[in-house]
Design a protein around this motif. Structure first.
Motif, mmCIF file in Angstrom:
data_model
loop_
_atom_site.group_PDB
_atom_site.id
_atom_site.type_symbol
_atom_site.label_atom_id
_atom_site.label_comp_id
_atom_site.label_asym_id
_atom_site.label_seq_id
_atom_site.Cartn_x
_atom_site.Cartn_y
_atom_site.Cartn_z
ATOM 1 N N SER B 239 0.835 -1.201 0.000
ATOM 2 C CA SER B 239 0.000 0.000 0.000
ATOM 3 C C SER B 239 0.867 1.248 0.000
ATOM 4 O O SER B 239 2.060 1.198 0.324
ATOM 5 N N CYS B 244 -6.950 11.837 -1.639
ATOM 6 C CA CYS B 244 -8.147 11.675 -2.459
ATOM 7 C C CYS B 244 -8.216 12.766 -3.519
ATOM 8 O O CYS B 244 -7.841 13.913 -3.290
ATOM 9 N N PHE B 253 -5.653 8.645 2.226
ATOM 10 C CA PHE B 253 -6.018 7.232 2.097
ATOM 11 C C PHE B 253 -4.773 6.376 1.957
ATOM 12 O O PHE B 253 -3.733 6.846 1.496
ATOM 13 N N ALA B 255 -3.793 3.573 -0.453
ATOM 14 C CA ALA B 255 -4.182 2.835 -1.662
ATOM 15 C C ALA B 255 -3.609 1.437 -1.498
ATOM 16 O O ALA B 255 -2.387 1.255 -1.507
ATOM 17 N N LEU B 262 -5.496 -1.808 -8.047
ATOM 18 C CA LEU B 262 -6.012 -1.228 -6.808
ATOM 19 C C LEU B 262 -7.088 -2.146 -6.227
ATOM 20 O O LEU B 262 -8.058 -2.481 -6.904
ATOM 21 N N ARG B 264 -8.376 -1.623 -2.788
ATOM 22 C CA ARG B 264 -9.299 -0.762 -2.044
ATOM 23 C C ARG B 264 -8.574 0.491 -1.570
ATOM 24 O O ARG B 264 -7.347 0.515 -1.467
ATOM 25 N N MET B 265 -9.368 1.508 -1.296
ATOM 26 C CA MET B 265 -8.860 2.744 -0.699
ATOM 27 C C MET B 265 -9.340 2.753 0.753
ATOM 28 O O MET B 265 -10.546 2.701 1.011
ATOM 29 N N SER B 278 -13.933 8.684 5.780
ATOM 30 C CA SER B 278 -14.031 8.766 4.316
ATOM 31 C C SER B 278 -15.489 8.967 3.922
ATOM 32 O O SER B 278 -16.385 8.922 4.766
ATOM 33 N N ARG B 283 -13.756 6.666 -0.863
ATOM 34 C CA ARG B 283 -13.583 5.300 -0.385
ATOM 35 C C ARG B 283 -13.824 4.286 -1.495
ATOM 36 O O ARG B 283 -13.121 3.288 -1.610
ATOM 37 N N TRP B 286 -13.655 4.905 -7.313
ATOM 38 C CA TRP B 286 -12.433 5.098 -8.093
ATOM 39 C C TRP B 286 -12.397 4.212 -9.333
ATOM 40 O O TRP B 286 -11.410 4.182 -10.063
ATOM 41 N N LEU B 688 -4.016 8.279 -9.378
ATOM 42 C CA LEU B 688 -3.336 7.034 -9.000
ATOM 43 C C LEU B 688 -2.079 6.809 -9.831
ATOM 44 O O LEU B 688 -1.257 5.962 -9.509
#
Lengths: 76, 946
Positions: B239, B244, B253, B255, B262, B264-265, B278, B283, B286, B688
């Motif tokens: 991660s 955000c 967050f 990532a 990806l 999850r955030m 969030s 959250r 994305w 990202l």
């Protein structure tokens, strides 16, 4: 509407009047026209100021408030 | 590189300053008074088993796993709910405790599926960890006894699954929904063994009041609430901490990734803006980053009625450069310009404005702040000397009275909205000034002490009336004013607002606000003692937007509510980096750090570094660019990450301006609406896919970290750099940190900012320089930036946009929680399940008069244009007022908004449009035509690119 003005010109007149209205109410030793002119110098391009100054000399100038007209003179 | 694991101290920090010493497992520990034994132990390196405790939530004491023994005290108290005391001697591991804990775990596991190997939480399950921690080896209870193993999973939410058979009823999700998010959508229904978590009243999640913020998922210690992505593809393996790319709150967050995918955030607890919380956008929403409509290859076309042709980067950039050179040679240096993006990084914005000033040779650069918070810049700079908000978000925790005007934070800035609601539940008073009954006015456990439902366009009159009460009732803080502000200006202002014409009673006809309610609100605000103002676009997007900001500043200065935590003037910025876009010199009259282009010393700094002479005159603002284009004098525009056709007012005028240009270059993730009028499309990259920084609404500069390769091959800053090179202007940055170094070297308020500093401290709030090496959480502590605070006379001037027989209703526009700005990103996610079309809110009386029923198609007509959308009948809006959002291009709410604008900054008057509403039978003619045109415009020729 004056024959010399287009949408952009009308916007300049409207915007100048709005600005002049604000400065008309302020405390300022230099007066509202000078404050209005300063605002135009700070935020309007030279082309916009030149167009406005020229507009103030035409029939469209009648739609300017007194402060806005005086500001146009100060832009010279 | 691995997963970032945050330490959970079990219970929140104590705010008591007194130090307490105790002994835990033979070791002396010193912590603040009020700290729980559990937290003290963890701080000392001792982990006490736990399930229902987490440091995001208040201690609850239900799981009975964190029991400890305390010398001299009977029993085995829960360490989460027992505070430390001086001299206390605690044992966390004894045979008695081990037996008790094992017994507790046995009970939990007796009603839990034993499917760890195939469970989605395998490897990330606190229940699994605790079974190991207590040494559970068998379960004595008959598995065929009563249990919940047949409970059916709720898959109604598109982003997470609720699987009740895995639930241990620890209430962490319920408490997270209450304490952190403040929605109160979850409860525990039933009693004893029958207790179950329930959204609403036994409703599925999507049918309940759940806002899908993810707090419950984050809090869940088992696989009961799990992100669908984790269920689908498994646990992440590494991660990175990033920021955000949605609203101006700027949530931090983690990532969490599998390779470049990806998973999850997850909100980061150390994030100083969000403190581990969030919303549904940051959250979960994305998925647009890999949406099938994403454009990843550059394209050009000779005219906008032609299909796009994919080309190489070299061809696209050389074509663009040639076109801009041709146009400048033909029409003059000032015939071209650019719009920078408030969604892009500081470094990218800085490069776009540098491109304009150094390579285009003019100051025709503007940004979306033109249409949102430019009046904040003008108004606050006039009053205080700098244009930024005065506080950090933590400040709200010290507020006694919160005045929210023209803002809807629970929808538009939801994570800050939750933090605000938490403070309100602790007892702070609330004043809401808004034409709509927003959720803040009344929602579970929140009720405004005063709601002033003013008529749109009368902010200044209401603020002057509040000031009238402050001055005439002797509520002004004259000591503060004498010490910190210009006394003569104050006296002139006090005389102005004290005039009977400014009284609540005198302005009630214009404002529609009950004078008694207004007087009550003024007394509340003035008597705080800590009163804070939060405002949004309902303040700025008016013909008197700048005046309103000054009126807010006047009120705060007059009552001494500046220069300390808990008070202040706080603009809630719309887009993720709109603050940064302004800071970085995106305005046509200002270089980075808000220094006017006419300032010779500032120009000299940049001229020496950039090797060019710089124009000393202001350039065109976005509305001026469009006016000039219609007039035939402005011919080429480079738009990075903005969709002005959808977001800017008077769509027909915007379209006419774009159509009149000879070269429109759009750089974006998708073929947005503006791209329908573009000749060059340069594919953009997501947050990202690049390194950089964003600056949020509290002036906090935070890192954006690249976690995957850009699908288009380049980060946006690299594309701008290549365009500059194609134009013959040298740029040779190898990393965004070098761009930030240049910002720091040229911009006094950023002098101390560097990537090294951000690595070290996480984030900083500017000004960050020798005087404030780790930034400035609260502005104007000792004196105002301009030295003495300046009171301005704020005369109320009614907008020229008036209702009348043809257009008897006032339209005001806004946002909704699940969608963001023009919706380019959120419409390409499952967030459409909450909002798939813009609706027109209309009061039941107005609807009845027009024969409109809920859900009917209605025509919405103004002097500027006409559109059609479906009606939502609600008394959230007052009679005479209608409301809609602008997230969908199919509706194009801005077809009806006018080009009236703020007197000082040209920020459009989105919030006041005189309209008529009538029954309709479907989309308007122009909508059908526009849809056809958009479809034609998005054609891509099938020939292979060179």
């Amino acid at each position: 509407m004056s024959e010399a003005t287009d949408h952009g010109d009308e916007r300049l007149i409207q915007m100048a009047n709005q600005i002049a209205t604000f400065f008309r109410g302020q405390r300022s030793a230099r007066g509202p026209a000078a404050e209005t002119a300063d605002h135009l110098k700070a935020f309007w391009t030279p082309d916009m100021r030149n167009t406005f100054r020229a507009l103030a000399e035409t029939e469209a100038g009648a739609r300017l408030s007194e402060v806005a007209r005086d500001a146009a003179r100060l832009l010279r | 590189m691995g997963l970032i694991h945050e330490i959970d101290l079990g219970t929140p920090a104590s705010e008591q300053g007194v130090s307490t010493r105790l002994i835990i497992d033979g070791r002396e520990v010193e912590v603040p008074a009020g700290t729980s034994i559990m937290r003290a132990a963890k701080l000392a390196g001792t982990t006490i088993p736990k399930l229902c405790a987490t440091d995001m939530l208040d201690a609850f004491g239900s799981c009975r796993l964190c029991l400890v023994e305390i010398e001299g005290r009977p029993g085995t108290p829960a360490s989460c709910t027992t505070p430390v005391s001086e001299g206390m001697v605690v044992r966390t591991q004894t045979p008695k405790l081990a037996k008790l804990r094992k017994g507790v775990m046995e009970l939990y596991i007796s009603d839990h599926p034993l499917d760890c190997l195939t469970c989605s939480a395998n490897g990330d399950c606190e229940l699994q960890d605790m079974a190991g921690a207590v040494g559970l080896r068998d379960v004595r209870y008959d598995p065929k006894g009563a249990n919940h193993l047949d409970a059916v999973a709720d898959t109604s939410n598109p982003y997470f699954t609720y699987d009740p058979k895995k639930c241990i009823v620890c209430s962490r999700c319920v408490r997270a929904c209450q304490e952190v998010q403040g929605t109160f959508a979850l409860t525990i229904e039933g009693r004893g063994f029958g207790s179950r978590v329930s959204p609403g009243q036994s409703q599925p999640f999507m049918g309940s009041e759940c806002v899908s913020c993810g707090a419950c998922v984050q809090a869940c210690p088992t696989a009961t609430l799990t992100e669908n992505r984790v269920i689908e593809i498994g646990q992440p393996e590494h991660s990175a901490v990033t920021t955000c790319a949605y609203c101006g709150v700027g949530c931090t967050f983690k990532a969490e990734m599998r390779g470049e995918e990806l998973v999850r955030m997850v909100p980061y607890k150390d994030g100083k803006a969000n403190r581990g919380h969030s919303c549904v956008k940051g959250r979960f929403a994305w998925g647009y980053a890999h949406h099938k409509e994403r454009i990843t290859k550059p394209m050009i076309r000779s005219s906008i009625d032609q299909p796009w042709r994919e080309v190489s980067w070299e061809e696209a950039l050389s074509h663009t450069a040639a076109e801009f050179k041709r146009i400048q040679a033909t029409y003059g240096r000032n015939a071209v310009g650019a719009i920078s993006s408030s969604r892009c990084t500081n470094e990218e914005v800085y490069l776009v404005q540098k491109l304009v000033r150094a390579a285009f040779g003019n100051n025709n650069i503007d940004t979306c702040a033109r249409v949102c918070h430019s009046p904040t810049g003008y108004g606050l700079k006039t009053a205080f000397g700098t244009s930024a908000g005065t506080q950090d978000f933590d400040s709200v925790e010290k507020s006694d009275v919160i005045l929210v005007i023209g803002a809807n934070p629970t929808d538009a800035h939801p994570v800050f909205g939750s933090r605000m609601k938490k403070r309100l539940r602790q007892g702070a008073k609330l004043i809401v000034i808004d034409p709509r009954r927003t959720d803040l006015v009344k929602s579970p456990h929140i009720k405004a002490d005063a709601h002033l439902p003013l008529k749109p366009g009368t902010n200044v009159a209401v603020l002057n009336a509040l000031a009238h009460v402050v001055v005439t009732e002797g509520l002004a803080d004259l000591e503060f004013v004498r010490e910190r502000c210009n006394w003569d200006d104050f006296q002139a202002w006090a005389e102005f607002v004290a005039h009977p014409s400014q009284s609540p009673e005198a302005v009630t006809t214009a404002t529609g606000v009950d004078p008694d309610a207004l007087r009550h609100a003024a007394r509340l605000y003035a008597q705080g003692p800590n009163s804070a103002i939060y405002y949004g676009l309902g303040v700025t997007e008016h013909s008197q937007g700048s005046t309103t900001v000054m009126a807010i500043a006047n009120l705060a200065m007059a009552t001494g509510n500046l220069g300390r935590p808990g008070v202040g003037v706080n603009p809630l910025r719309g887009q993720n980096n709109v603050q940064g876009a302004c800071d970085m010199g995106s305005f046509p009259h200002e270089m980075s750090g808000y220094r006017h282009v006419s300032d010779a010393a500032t120009r000299a700094t940049f001229a020496a570094l950039w090797g060019v002479e710089l124009d000393a005159e202001p350039g065109l603002r976005i509305p001026n660019m469009l006016d000039e284009a219609v007039s035939g004098r402005f011919k080429a525009l480079y738009v990075q990450g903005e969709d002005i056709l959808q977001s800017d007012p008077n769509t027909r005028h915007v379209a006419a301006g774009l159509e009149a240009m000879e070269c429109v270059v759009v750089q974006d993730l998708f073929l947005n609406e503006t791209a329908n009028y573009a000749h060059v499309f340069l594919p953009g990259s997501t947050f990202l896919e690049k390194d950089g920084t964003f600056t949020n609404a509290e002036r906090r500069i935070q890192r954006v970290r690249k976690v995957m390769s850009p699908l288009n091959g380049y980060a946006d800053w690299e594309v701008t750099q290549k365009l500059a090179q194609a134009l013959g202007y040298p740029m040779a940055y190898t990393h965004p940190s070098e761009i930030m170094d240049e910002v720091a070297a040229t911009t006094p308020t950023f002098a101390g900012v560097s990537y090294d500093l951000l690595e070290r401290v996480g984030s900083v709030q500017w000004p960050c320089n020798a005087a404030a090496p780790e930034g400035t959480p609260t502005m104007h502590m000792e004196r105002f930036v301009r030295d003495q605070g300046k009171f301005m006379i704020t005369e109320y001037v009614a907008t020229e946009e008036r209702v009348g027989p043809r257009f008897p209703l006032l339209l005001t526009t806004g946002r909704i929680l699940s969608q963001y700005n023009v919706g380019a990103q959120t419409r390409r996610t499952e967030n459409v399940q909450w909002h798939d079309q813009d609706l027109l809110e209309i009061h039941p009386h107005d609807a009845e008069e027009r024969g409109v029923r809920d859900g009917d198609w209605v025509k919405l007509i103004s002097r500027a244009g006409e559109t059609a959308l479906r009606a939502k009948i609600t008394d959230r809006v007052a009679p005479g007022v209608v409301y809609t959002t602008f997230h969908n291009p199919e509706t194009q709410a801005n077809v009806v908004t006018t080009d009236y604008s703020d007197w000082a900054t040209n920020c459009p008057e989105y919030k006041v449009t005189a309209v008529q509403v009538g029954r309709g039978n479907g989309p308007a003619e122009w909508q059908v035509a526009y849809s056809d045109q958009a479809k034609r415009s998005r054609r891509i020729a099938t020939e292979a690119a060179e």
